[in-house]
Every structure is written in C-alpha cells, then in structure tokens.
Design a protein around this motif. Sequence first.
Motif, PDB file in Angstrom:
ATOM      1  N   ILE A 194      38.216  32.275  40.705  1.00 58.54           N
ATOM      2  CA  ILE A 194      37.768  30.961  40.295  1.00 58.54           C
ATOM      3  C   ILE A 194      37.142  30.340  41.656  1.00 58.54           C
ATOM      4  CG2 ILE A 194      39.655  30.521  38.737  1.00 58.54           C
ATOM      5  CD1 ILE A 194      41.090  28.994  41.006  1.00 58.54           C
ATOM      6  N   SER A 195      36.432  29.144  41.440  1.00 60.17           N
ATOM      7  CA  SER A 195      35.574  28.749  42.457  1.00 60.17           C
ATOM      8  C   SER A 195      36.538  28.102  43.645  1.00 60.17           C
ATOM      9  CB  SER A 195      34.686  27.539  41.802  1.00 60.17           C
ATOM     10  OG  SER A 195      35.341  26.492  41.440  1.00 60.17           O
ATOM     11  N   LYS A 196      35.969  27.619  44.574  1.00 58.21           N
ATOM     12  CA  LYS A 196      36.892  26.728  45.609  1.00 58.21           C
ATOM     13  C   LYS A 196      37.125  25.448  45.116  1.00 58.21           C
ATOM     14  CE  LYS A 196      36.332  25.743  50.503  1.00 58.21           C
ATOM     15  NZ  LYS A 196      35.620  24.622  50.932  1.00 58.21           N
ATOM     16  N   GLN A 197      36.343  25.062  44.344  1.00 58.68           N
ATOM     17  CA  GLN A 197      36.883  23.684  43.759  1.00 58.68           C
ATOM     18  C   GLN A 197      37.806  23.575  42.870  1.00 58.68           C
ATOM     19  OE1 GLN A 197      33.827  24.978  44.365  1.00 58.68           O
ATOM     20  NE2 GLN A 197      32.153  23.281  44.852  1.00 58.68           N
ATOM     21  N   GLN A 198      37.614  24.696  42.064  1.00 59.88           N
ATOM     22  CA  GLN A 198      38.736  24.725  40.984  1.00 59.88           C
ATOM     23  C   GLN A 198      40.028  24.941  41.879  1.00 59.88           C
ATOM     24  OE1 GLN A 198      36.885  27.963  38.556  1.00 59.88           O
ATOM     25  NE2 GLN A 198      37.802  27.034  36.939  1.00 59.88           N
ATOM     26  N   HIS A 199      39.999  25.856  42.845  1.00 60.55           N
ATOM     27  CA  HIS A 199      41.405  25.953  43.329  1.00 60.55           C
ATOM     28  C   HIS A 199      42.060  24.838  43.991  1.00 60.55           C
ATOM     29  CE1 HIS A 199      44.140  27.709  46.107  1.00 60.55           C
ATOM     30  NE2 HIS A 199      43.695  27.336  47.289  1.00 60.55           N
ATOM     31  N   GLU A 200      40.786  23.840  44.515  1.00 62.75           N
ATOM     32  CA  GLU A 200      41.270  22.698  45.301  1.00 62.75           C
ATOM     33  C   GLU A 200      41.806  21.681  44.489  1.00 62.75           C
ATOM     34  OE1 GLU A 200      38.015  22.352  47.997  1.00 62.75           O
ATOM     35  OE2 GLU A 200      38.917  23.759  49.466  1.00 62.75           O
ATOM     36  N   LEU A 201      41.549  21.749  42.979  1.00 71.24           N
ATOM     37  CA  LEU A 201      41.586  20.704  42.320  1.00 71.24           C
ATOM     38  C   LEU A 201      43.135  20.501  41.787  1.00 71.24           C
ATOM     39  CD1 LEU A 201      40.595  18.598  40.098  1.00 71.24           C
ATOM     40  CD2 LEU A 201      40.533  20.396  38.402  1.00 71.24           C
ATOM     41  N   VAL A 202      43.852  21.429  41.739  1.00 69.52           N
ATOM     42  CA  VAL A 202      45.224  21.277  41.552  1.00 69.52           C
ATOM     43  C   VAL A 202      46.052  22.602  41.779  1.00 69.52           C
ATOM     44  CG1 VAL A 202      44.717  22.250  39.215  1.00 69.52           C
ATOM     45  CG2 VAL A 202      47.030  21.339  39.572  1.00 69.52           C
ATOM     46  N   GLN A 203      47.108  22.393  42.485  1.00 70.51           N
ATOM     47  CA  GLN A 203      47.895  23.383  42.917  1.00 70.51           C
ATOM     48  C   GLN A 203      49.540  22.884  42.813  1.00 70.51           C
ATOM     49  OE1 GLN A 203      46.167  24.087  46.854  1.00 70.51           O
ATOM     50  NE2 GLN A 203      47.494  25.998  46.861  1.00 70.51           N
ATOM     51  N   VAL A 204      50.578  23.503  42.013  1.00 75.15           N
ATOM     52  CA  VAL A 204      51.833  23.191  41.851  1.00 75.15           C
ATOM     53  C   VAL A 204      52.296  23.822  43.071  1.00 75.15           C
ATOM     54  CG1 VAL A 204      53.505  23.586  40.325  1.00 75.15           C
ATOM     55  CG2 VAL A 204      51.466  22.957  39.371  1.00 75.15           C
ATOM     56  N   PHE A 205      52.303  24.964  43.271  1.00 70.43           N
ATOM     57  CA  PHE A 205      52.941  25.503  44.415  1.00 70.43           C
ATOM     58  C   PHE A 205      51.995  25.631  45.623  1.00 70.43           C
ATOM     59  CE2 PHE A 205      54.226  27.359  40.457  1.00 70.43           C
ATOM     60  CZ  PHE A 205      55.470  27.028  40.337  1.00 70.43           C
ATOM     61  N   LYS A 206      52.194  24.432  46.321  1.00 73.10           N
ATOM     62  CA  LYS A 206      51.157  24.036  47.500  1.00 73.10           C
ATOM     63  C   LYS A 206      51.394  24.914  48.914  1.00 73.10           C
ATOM     64  CE  LYS A 206      50.085  19.848  45.945  1.00 73.10           C
ATOM     65  NZ  LYS A 206      50.013  18.346  46.344  1.00 73.10           N
ATOM     66  N   GLN A 207      52.359  25.516  49.143  1.00 73.48           N
ATOM     67  CA  GLN A 207      52.507  26.414  50.161  1.00 73.48           C
ATOM     68  C   GLN A 207      51.837  27.958  49.931  1.00 73.48           C
ATOM     69  OE1 GLN A 207      54.820  26.016  47.826  1.00 73.48           O
ATOM     70  NE2 GLN A 207      56.280  27.505  47.735  1.00 73.48           N
ATOM     71  N   GLU A 208      51.103  28.083  48.924  1.00 73.84           N
ATOM     72  CA  GLU A 208      50.435  29.318  48.723  1.00 73.84           C
ATOM     73  C   GLU A 208      49.267  29.391  49.085  1.00 73.84           C
ATOM     74  OE1 GLU A 208      51.931  31.852  47.637  1.00 73.84           O
ATOM     75  OE2 GLU A 208      53.504  31.256  46.121  1.00 73.84           O
ATOM     76  N   GLU A 209      48.703  30.542  50.094  1.00 73.34           N
ATOM     77  CA  GLU A 209      47.467  30.623  50.365  1.00 73.34           C
ATOM     78  C   GLU A 209      46.546  31.704  49.788  1.00 73.34           C
ATOM     79  OE1 GLU A 209      45.348  31.844  54.851  1.00 73.34           O
ATOM     80  OE2 GLU A 209      47.585  31.539  54.834  1.00 73.34           O
ATOM     81  N   PRO A 210      45.548  31.400  49.444  1.00 76.48           N
ATOM     82  CA  PRO A 210      45.032  32.435  48.374  1.00 76.48           C
ATOM     83  C   PRO A 210      43.998  33.492  49.059  1.00 76.48           C
ATOM     84  CG  PRO A 210      43.635  30.402  48.799  1.00 76.48           C
ATOM     85  CD  PRO A 210      44.695  30.063  49.671  1.00 76.48           C
ATOM     86  N   PHE A 211      43.961  34.548  48.541  1.00 77.71           N
ATOM     87  CA  PHE A 211      42.731  35.509  49.012  1.00 77.71           C
ATOM     88  C   PHE A 211      41.521  34.910  48.530  1.00 77.71           C
ATOM     89  CE2 PHE A 211      46.899  38.176  48.137  1.00 77.71           C
ATOM     90  CZ  PHE A 211      46.606  38.797  49.170  1.00 77.71           C
ATOM     91  N   ILE A 212      40.499  35.296  49.438  1.00 80.45           N
ATOM     92  CA  ILE A 212      39.087  34.863  49.119  1.00 80.45           C
ATOM     93  C   ILE A 212      38.385  36.273  49.135  1.00 80.45           C
ATOM     94  CG2 ILE A 212      37.426  33.559  49.908  1.00 80.45           C
ATOM     95  CD1 ILE A 212      39.380  31.722  51.199  1.00 80.45           C
ATOM     96  N   VAL A 213      37.507  36.366  48.184  1.00 80.17           N
ATOM     97  CA  VAL A 213      36.849  37.825  48.071  1.00 80.17           C
ATOM     98  C   VAL A 213      35.685  37.517  49.113  1.00 80.17           C
ATOM     99  CG1 VAL A 213      35.186  39.004  46.637  1.00 80.17           C
ATOM    100  CG2 VAL A 213      37.353  38.031  45.589  1.00 80.17           C
ATOM    101  N   SER A 214      35.240  38.658  49.731  1.00 78.21           N
ATOM    102  CA  SER A 214      34.294  38.565  50.790  1.00 78.21           C
ATOM    103  C   SER A 214      32.804  39.081  50.283  1.00 78.21           C
ATOM    104  CB  SER A 214      34.581  39.726  51.982  1.00 78.21           C
ATOM    105  OG  SER A 214      34.535  40.906  51.398  1.00 78.21           O
ATOM    106  N   ASN A 215      32.736  39.534  49.170  1.00 80.23           N
ATOM    107  CA  ASN A 215      31.749  39.572  48.523  1.00 80.23           C
ATOM    108  C   ASN A 215      31.679  39.380  47.118  1.00 80.23           C
ATOM    109  OD1 ASN A 215      33.643  41.810  47.656  1.00 80.23           O
ATOM    110  ND2 ASN A 215      31.833  43.448  47.608  1.00 80.23           N
ATOM    111  N   PRO A 216      31.686  37.922  46.784  1.00 78.59           N
ATOM    112  CA  PRO A 216      31.647  37.467  45.374  1.00 78.59           C
ATOM    113  C   PRO A 216      30.411  37.504  44.592  1.00 78.59           C
ATOM    114  CG  PRO A 216      31.592  35.718  46.916  1.00 78.59           C
ATOM    115  CD  PRO A 216      31.614  36.908  47.886  1.00 78.59           C
ATOM    116  N   MET A 217      30.283  37.837  43.338  1.00 83.10           N
ATOM    117  CA  MET A 217      29.006  37.897  42.776  1.00 83.10           C
ATOM    118  C   MET A 217      28.424  36.642  42.680  1.00 83.10           C
ATOM    119  SD  MET A 217      30.062  40.472  39.921  1.00 83.10           S
ATOM    120  CE  MET A 217      28.453  40.647  38.810  1.00 83.10           C
TER     121      MET A 217
END
Lengths: 344, 786
Positions: free
Chosen positions: B516-539
């Motif tokens: 998903i996009s960064k904005q989508q990720h930042e919009l809502v998190q229920v389990f806030k302690q989770e750190e996301p993986f970020i793709v280094s070569n996104p399309m």
Amino acid sequence: MNIENLNLDEILQEIENAKSKEEIERIKNKYLSKKGIFLSIFASFASLTKEEKVSIGARINKMKMSVEDKLKQKELSQFYEEINQRIENEKIDISLPSRKQKLGAKNPFQLVVDDITEFFLNMGYKVADGPEVELDHFNFELLNTPKDHPARDMQDSFFINQNTLLRSHTSAVQAHVMQDAKGQVPIKIICPGKVYRRDNDATHSHQFGQVEGLVIDKNISMGNLMETLTLLLRHLFGKNREVRFRPSYFPFTEPSVEVDVSCFNCNGKGCSLCKDTGWIEILGSGMVHPNVLRLNNFDDKKYQGFAFGIGIDRIAMLKYGIDDIKGIYTNNVEFLEQFAKEGE
Amino acid sequence: MVFSLNILKTLVDLENIDISYLKERLTFSGFEVEDVKFNKKIDNLAIGLVTECIDHPDSDHLHLLKVDIGNEVLDIVCGAKNVKKGVKVILAMVNCVLPNNVVIKESTIRGYKSYGMCCSLKELNIDDSYYPDDIKNGIFICDEKVEIGKQDVFKTLGFDDVYLDINVLANRSDCLSYYGMAKEIASLVDRKLLIDDKLYNFEKLPLKRNCKSATSKCQKLDFVELQIDENKTSPQWLQEVLRKCNVNSISCLVDIGNFVMKMTGQPIHVYDLDKIGKYKNIIVRDDVETTFKALDKKDYQIQKNDLCVMFDDNVECLGGIMGGEHCACDENSKHVLIEAANFFHQNIRLTSKRLNLISDSSTLFIKKVNPYLTKEALTLFINTCKLVFKKAKVVSISSYSKLKPFKNKIPFSISKLNNRLGSNYSYEEVKKALSSLRIKLYKNYVIVPIDRTDLVEQCDIEEEVFRFYMARNINLTLDKMPITVGSLTDEQHNIKKLHNRLTNLGLDQIVCFTLISKQQHELVQVFKQEEPFIVSNPMTADHEYVRTDLLPSMIETLNYNVNHRHTDLALYEISNVDTKNGVKNLLSVGLANFKFNRDKLEFHKFDFYDMKGIFESVMDVYKIEPNRYVLKPSTNDFFHKGISADVFINNKLVGTFGLVSPKITSVKPYFLMELNLSSLQEVRVNQQKMKPISSYPKVSRDFSFILNNNVSFNNIIDVIRKTCGKNINSIKLFDYFKMDDNQTSIGLNVEFVNFEKTFTDEELKLMSNKIIENCERTLNIKLKGE
C-alpha cells in the motif's frame, strides 16, 4: 302457543332464508331460548292429559331436534362462507420478494484455494504456511538458486533490502517445511499463498496466488507426480480433461515438467482461450532436485520427492471466465456477489 | 532464439524433414517451439535481367526498362532509384498477386506500356531490416550469379527459409547457438550431424605466454594473432547467413566473429594490433577504475568488478561486453588479434545492467558460456578466414587457463532411474536414448560430451532419458505414496470456520494488495507498535509499504465500491500481515450505510451494534466466552470516541471496532473492525461440557430503571448478578430509550432459576427488592415510577 300452529317446513324454510349470523341467532332465540316457542309449548302442558303429554311431547321434541339440526347446519355453512370470504380477503401476492439472510460471497481467489485445499486434504496432505516477507536464503538459496544463478534474472522481485524480499513463489515454503522436518519423512504438504513479482498487465498482477505442493518419502516417483496432477486437473476442470506433460526447467526440480490441460472451452479443437492450440498451460512441477534435498538436510541417497506450483488466479480466471486479473483485487461487490453460491 | 532452418540444414541432415514433426519432437523434449515463421510463396514471379534502362521522358523519376526473363523481354515502367542496366531483379509478372492483394495487370503509365513490376522486399512481405539502405529504399537487386527466367524465385534466392522460434531453457545455454541446436536436433530426430569437429592444429603455432587473468572471474583466455590481406566487404553467403541471424554486415573480420558466435555460442572479439602498437602483456583485471570509450563511441565509467581486458596499462575491451573504440577493427585492419575467452556471468550481468550496455556477446555470457570450447570457436574462425580472404596467416597463439579439467564421468544407475521416474526402461532403451544424445553408457557410470556442462549428476541423466522418451513407459499411479492423515491445524480450522460464518452473516470477502502507499499506511493503525517493511524497488508509490493493518485496504475497497454506486456494503478480509515483529493473522470488517432485505422494502441502517454482533460471532467461532474479554471505549484517534470499542484479552489489545471519527474527514462514516486472529487463537478454551438444566420452573420479573448517562447496561447487570448469584438464569433488555440528554429509561427482564426447589412468592419478592435496593444504592439509579 299451540302446537297445531307450528309448521316445521315453514320454520326450516325460515332458517334456510337467514342471511347472517345475527338472523340465525334471532331465529335460535325465537324457537330455542328459555322464552322460545318450544319451551313455551312445554309450559302449556299442564292442561293436557298424560297420553296427550306423551304424544305431543314426542312430536315437539322431534320437531325441536329438526330445528336444532337445521340451525347447526346453517351455522356451519354460514361459518364456512365467512371464512372463505376472509381467506379471499387475506390473499397476498406470493411473487413479492422474500425475506432471507443474504449469503455473502467469497472472493474467487478463496474459492480456488478452498477447492484445491479440500482436494489435497482428502489425499492426506497437510497445509503449511510461511512468511511473505522472506529471506533470500529461503526464497532462492535453499532452492538451488544461489546468488549468481542465471535463473535469478527470470524473476524480478520486490526487495526490502539485500537479503530480504517479498517472496516470489510459494516454493519458499518448501525450504521452511524441509528445515522444520529435520530430515524426517514423510512430508506431504500444500501451501496456498500470495506471492509478489514486478509485473503488471491483464494477465499479470504484481501480487498473485500460488499453491505449492511438496511430497518427500523413500520411493516417490515422477509417475506419482503425474498421476497426482492428472487427478487434480480433472477435479478442477472436469473428468474428461486430458493432461499432457512437457519437459521444462526450474532450478529446484529435475526432471521438470510443465503441465497442460486440454481446453475445456473448445474441447481441444482450438479457440481464443487456448490460442488455437487446444491446450492450456496450467502449472509447473518436477522431481525435487537432489541439491534442494541436500541443502535442506535430507539424505538424497535415501529420499526423493516431487513439488509443484499452481497459479490460483490463473485457475480462477480460467474456471470463472474472468478476463482481467485486477477484477480479483478490485473487489467490486457486483463482481464478488456473482460467486456467492460457489462458496457454500 | 530464432533459428533458420536453412542454416540448420547445413549442420545436420534435415532433408525432407516434416516441420510439424520437428516442432512436436522439440516441444516435448524441453525445447518449446513458440512460433514457426516463413514467407508465403508467391506465384508468377521471375528473375529478370535489366537489358535497357532509360529515363521516362515525361517523368522526373520513372524509368523505362527492358527486362529479359529468358524466353521473352518485357517492357516495364519502374520508379525505383536503384534500378540500372545490367542488374538482375525480381519481376512480378501479369496476374501475380502480391501479399497486399494487389494484382499485377498490364497497364499504361504516362503513355508507356508496362507488363509487370520490379519488386522491393517490402512488396514481397520479406523482412528487409538487415539489408543495406539502397535495398530497403528501392527494389531488390539479386546476386549476379542467379539464373534468369520464370522459376520458384523464393527458393532460388533463399527466401523460402523457415524460422523456428525456440524457447531455450536456462540450463541449456549450449543451445543458444546453431551448433548446439543442430546437435540437439540430430539427437532428437535421429539425423546425421554435418558439423566438422576437427580442431585446428594449434600446437604447431608459435606459443606466446603473454596473457593471463588476475581474477577468478575469468578463467580462460585464448588469443590468435592473424595477418590478412584486406578487410573488405563480406561475401554474399556470409552476409546472407548473418541476415538470417539478425546481424548487420560490417566487414569481413567482424562478420566472421559474429558468424562464429552465432554458430558456436562463443563470443569473439577482434583487436586491431596496429592500432594498439607495442605491448608486453594482456591481462584481465576486475579492479580497475577508469573511463572507457567503447565501440559505440560512448564513454563508460569502469569500476570494481567490471572485467577489463588490458594491454599493459590500457583497457582495450570491456570483457564479454564491448571492445574499445581505440583498437576497433576497420576496413584497414590487417594485423589482428582474435580473442575467445570466458567471463563470469554474474559480473557481466551486473556491469551490463549498470552501464545499460547490452550486446549479443553480453547476452550470451549472462546465460553462461561453456568455457571448454574456445579452441573450437577459434578453429571455425580460422577456417572461415581461409574461405573469405585470399591470404590469411595465423601468426601465433597465446593461451591462459585456470579451468579444472572437464568432469565427463558421472556415476549412474538404471534401477535408480526407474525408481525415481516410476518407469521400467530396459538397459537397451536407456542405452539407445543416451547414445542418441552422445552420452556413453557403462556399467555404473556414463561419459558425457564436453559441450554438455549442464550434466553433472544422476538426476541430469535421468532428465535426458525422461525427455528423450517423453512420458512413455511411465506409469501414472499413486502406488508407493505414503498413506497419511490429511488435516488442518486448529488455527487453519478456525479460519475456515470464520470464512463460513462471515459469509453466512451476509458479508462479502475481499482480497487486497499487500503493498500500500505511505499515506494509506499512516491513515490508520490499530496495532501501533508495528513497524512496516518498505520495498526498496517499488513499481509505484501506491505499492511501497508492506501493510501492517488491513483497514487501509478495507477503506480503499469501501471507497471504490461507493464511488461505483454500490453504497450499501458489508465486507471482510482475512489475511496474514508481515511486520518487523513477525507474522500475524488479521480480520477486518467494514460496514457502510444500509442493510436491505426484500429488495428495498425493508432496511436497517448499520450501527455499532451490528458490528458488535459480528464481533461476538467471531468470538463464538474461537469459543471465547464474554467473560474472557473486556470492551473499553477506544483510545484510537481514528475512531469515534463515543461509538467504538477496544477489545482486550488478558490486558492485551486484540482489536478495535466502531465508527470512524468525524475528525477523519477523508474517510466516510463507515463502521470498521480489525481483530488480531492470532491473539484469539492463543486464548485457551475449555472443552465444551453439558450444563445441568433445572427441573423446577423458571420465573421472571420485569424491572424498569431510569439511569444517568454515566451508568451502563453492564453496570446494572453486574449489580443484579452479584445480588442474586447463581439464581440468575438470564437478564434480557426489553426496553431502552433516551429520555433526554442525561437520562435513559431501561427495561430488564430477569429470569430466576433454582436447582433445588420451586421459588416461593416471598423469596421472589425478597430477591426483587434486593435488586432494586442494590441498584439504587450502588448505582444511584431510580426504579421507574417512584
């Protein structure tokens, strides 16, 4: 009142002519109530002789019974008439929509997963699972695809960093299962799951599904693999389907085969679905490469096995005639709800 | 790779081969023929000699020709620039139908009769990409040696060729060459190989020991020094072969190099020694940092791990990829050095990718070139030079090799083969298959040819037999498969049940993208302690974050449907998510607007209690009793504080559900839920046991209270249960309405049960009074009507 003044036929006619419940009630009162005609005749009996009392009493009783019967009959028919009228009035339009609990629909992706899973559960397989963010080690290296392997170019993956990526095939789960088994057989698993590749068009999405299969034991053969897949494809596409095997190459199996099923759209005559070949390419498979066994701590002199990978989306698209893979991931409810009955 | 049948025919006897048979045989032996292309035959063509060519008096570009086609001479009006007296042309005669369906007719062009048309390759629908510009822009000029007359012109000119597009698999790079494919075809269709495999006698040449490699990524180098008379244009036959290989003709030496590469799969490089001048040593290095001007006249930055061929201190070639401009071979080259070397595929791949510099040579090296066949390639080079040049002298050879000897002996067992394939091939059958493939079978080993470096162990030989016979003699059976119990784990079983429960509740299942996009990720998190993986070569930026929550996808899907006029929605998704803390299984639910029944006749607007009901159904699936979890008003700012709940089990947040906060203006007022199913799975539940049923009649009493907003339904229930303990069977709400902003009226039906006896009226009265008294005292609420 004198008995001679009473005419039974007239009374019966009077009852017959009654038009309503009220009228019947009135006639009933007139003749049968405490102040009614019959009782008043009995009241006038005092002046009569014993013989007269007996003969007239019998006549009156008979007459009274006839009146009572007639009234009962009339009441009953009146009741039915009213009920019938009520029934007529209460009639509803049975063609109006029903009240029912709407059945939700499973995404066709899930339908295919469920179908294939059930097939393999019945064959004695278990279902394995693995992470989607995967180490290069599991996704490639333990599957006989070291960093310098030319086949690495075959797939363009999403990397998190140098050693971590979104798994590019469910085969990565093979390595987990084998590592966990610590050299013990038998292994008989499938693994349905999502995989990721840098790809995007009508038949490719950057995310899609695969079901991996892995069997390892002492005497597993290519013949076992070919029979298993033939049974699976006939389960999925119909028992009259023909299945053919073409030798192919994957780093983690040898010999490797690609499997085609005779086109269920045209029965092998050739159509747009099978690009006029009469066959549809459906999955890749093969005998587990001894290197893979060795890399995962299995004695390749003792054990052998087969593995296969089948595309979930592709099966869903073929089975349900879905023309764009994006339909599966867009989740338009108009699309989804067509499949509600398939999920039962 | 596309193969010309005519070229293959020079290497293997394919006389009268049936193309469809060849195609089948190749496809079912692991060489899928993806396409068969040929030029469609055209009737009424002839080859004619232009005996006269004069300008049309009334035109600035037309010519009037007399064309001799053997038995007659035709008048032709022709507009081509490159037509002239003495050339031989392809003539489409009257009644000839061209591929574009034009029919040639007798015609009059500006007063002059024309009885045909001189054809360009385009007009004959023949690919002219690799012909010189004058042929591309004009008519085709035939070789002067061809005979004139009416004939099968395509056959005469070699346009009748058939092109096979063969998918060569990654383990068979040996077949990315004509020699390799010819050998494979000869084996598969049992035809005679015509390749002369006699090696040039290199031993007789003066040996120079002036080349070496300073890196393990280059283990083989062979250089032959050559002197020729004149590097002119290649002969027609060589140009023709290269054209069929989709290679432009440059000059004799370059063409021969390309020819050898296409035939043997070994890339060749030619250095002009006169340009290089005096040098002592040739050395291959992988630790050079410099700027390099390649043949394409562009500058490239060379860095570590790029393989460089250096003459003393100068980089003259980016090994395996492209030579330098400085020593490039041209029409004046007479004294040259021919290189046949082996470069490691990974270095070539990385360099080629980084510099965006791709050549036929690098493409081959990336797919692995057999290092043992450099001498074979040089032999073909020398032999071809002798055909092409009047004078060609091999001066010297210089070699370097760190290769281990080729291991051609492989232990092999037929019984093992039959056990693994599930076949029953006899010794004779295996021997026949292997000898066709040039593999010699001995008692417990085989000897494989040097051009098959892919064959290293038993399973490789098994594959050869398997593909040679295809699926014949293999019994399709489940025999010998272990008998096992098929089963789901408890967790898998619960998820399966949950899918069925939710669809039975009328919810549709969605399957969404993990990225998903960064904005989508930042919009809502229920389990806030989770750190996301970020793709280094996104399309794209839309698919960059590996989601830690399912709600962003749920909101996207609800929005999509609402925007597509599907406004009344009940959706769910069950999916694993991978975060830096590990993998967990989540459920999301989304409700929007109305739930309809009987078309649009009956409807209900979704509210909090619908979501709560779904939540309780989930708990039912996991057999988690209400006393195991606690609902508290949610502290998550994404949710409406007054219409949402956080769910806790053992003080751990396992999920949140409720209405989207009105403060979140970008999201419509959906009801959303996200639950951590992995946490629910961890809750230990007891085996269901029967509870006794009282044989005495149950009695119920109704209570109506008026309460302030700070008292909840649950508070009253707790008081009642505490008051009467095990005598309470159930407490049911039968009336509820808000009287004003502060006060609510509530009606409760309490059912009493006794396992020992029938309640007396006094006992019931006592309990009722106690309930009223306790409620009034502890909760400060009033019985209605008092």
